[in-house]
Design an enzyme around this catalytic site. Structure first.
Site, mmCIF file in Angstrom:
data_model
loop_
_atom_site.group_PDB
_atom_site.id
_atom_site.type_symbol
_atom_site.label_atom_id
_atom_site.label_comp_id
_atom_site.label_asym_id
_atom_site.label_seq_id
_atom_site.Cartn_x
_atom_site.Cartn_y
_atom_site.Cartn_z
ATOM 1 N N CYS A 158 36.191 40.525 41.159
ATOM 2 C CA CYS A 158 35.022 40.520 40.273
ATOM 3 C C CYS A 158 33.819 41.151 40.968
ATOM 4 C CB CYS A 158 34.701 39.096 39.843
ATOM 5 S SG CYS A 158 33.221 38.967 38.808
ATOM 6 N N CYS B 117 35.360 30.323 37.409
ATOM 7 C CA CYS B 117 34.367 30.145 36.353
ATOM 8 C C CYS B 117 34.966 30.182 34.958
ATOM 9 C CB CYS B 117 33.281 31.209 36.498
ATOM 10 S SG CYS B 117 33.901 32.923 36.449
#
Length: 287
Positions: A39, A135
């Site tokens: 990410c 997340c």
């Protein structure tokens, strides 16, 4: 500044294509990926950074606990001052070019100092609990989350000698060193000590386990790595460095050398539960 217009950008599509599909493919292949590292490389310091540039920004700032050191015209990624919160491990796939227009305001601060600054500036997050885990999973069980995207393939659980011990609901739900969730009860002729995952036989769809948290099958003194990424160019090889094979692991003394297209890492101290698919991060002092 009240005169600055806020912008909101949604990079869900890019995240799906560049990070999440890789995450699913790795688990489906029996490996243990780290999507946070990808990410940072693909989204925060690539797609987001480019969006910020289009808006006219000269720099981007993130809340990572890490430092950037400029020496002789090069920019080096370094550990944060607060070693307990250091996140340089998650930034290891970012390039020197990507780091050229980045600042890490928290790199020289400790977490208590950051909380105090936030409190003094009336930020409601000053007492927010530290976030952990992935997340995009939220409060769901990891098994439930994976099952909504990948078909489970039940198979056999066998010990290192090949003895059948039971069934697993899918190799993707297990990683090396795992103890919980195996469902192995008392085994005739075996002691009562707990069982741990020590391997996966992908061809037979079998989960391999061993008893005891110090079983030799849980440890290795050498690992092989593919697709190395060097932030500032390839270092001197072979060479003595320090490594982390997982976040928050204490630095491990190792020798790093080339093996054909791959890298060989030899550790002074045997490493426990190193899983295929993990990232290994190397340091020279704090760099």
């Amino acid at each position: 500044n009240d005169s600055v217009k806020p912008f909101t950008a949604n990079f869900a599509a890019e995240y799906w294509d560049n990070v999440f599909t890789h995450f699913l493919n790795e688990y489906e292949s029996g490996r243990t990926p780290n999507p946070d590292i990808l990410c940072n490389k693909e989204i925060k310091f690539q797609v987001f950074a480019e969006y910020a540039r289009i808006l006219g920004a000269n720099l981007i700032a993130t809340g990572h606990y890490a430092r950037l050191i400029n020496t002789n015209g090069k920019r080096f990624l370094a550990k944060a001052i607060d070693i307990n919160k250091d996140q340089s491990y998650f930034l290891q796939a970012v390039s020197e070019k990507q780091l050229a227009k980045v600042i890490f305001p928290l790199g020289d601060l400790t977490k208590p100092e950051v909380r105090e600054l936030a409190k003094n500036n009336d930020l409601p997050t000053h007492s927010k609990k530290d976030s952990t885990g992935l997340c995009f999973i939220g409060k769901r069980r990891f098994k439930d989350f994976l099952e909504s995207y990948l078909p489970a393939r039940p198979g056999e659980i066998r010990d290192v000698d090949g003895k059948f011990l039971g069934h697993h609901s899918g190799l993707m739900f297990h990683t090396l060193g795992q103890r919980q969730g195996l469902g192995i009860g008392g085994v005739i002729g075996k002691p009562e000590s707990p069982w741990y995952v020590v391997g996966k036989d992908l061809a037979r769809n079998q989960l391999i386990v061993a008893q005891g948290n110090s079983h030799p099958a849980l440890f290795c003194t050498e690992i092989t790595l593919k697709e190395p990424h060097w932030i500032n160019g390839e270092p001197k090889l072979p060479g003595e460095y320090k490594a982390k094979v997982r976040y928050r692991q204490p630095d491990q003394e190792c020798e790093l050398s080339k093996r054909d297209e791959h890298l060989r890492v030899s550790f002074e101290v045997p490493q426990r539960s190193v899983a295929p698919g993990q990232w290994a991060c190397f340091y020279s002092e704090d760099i």
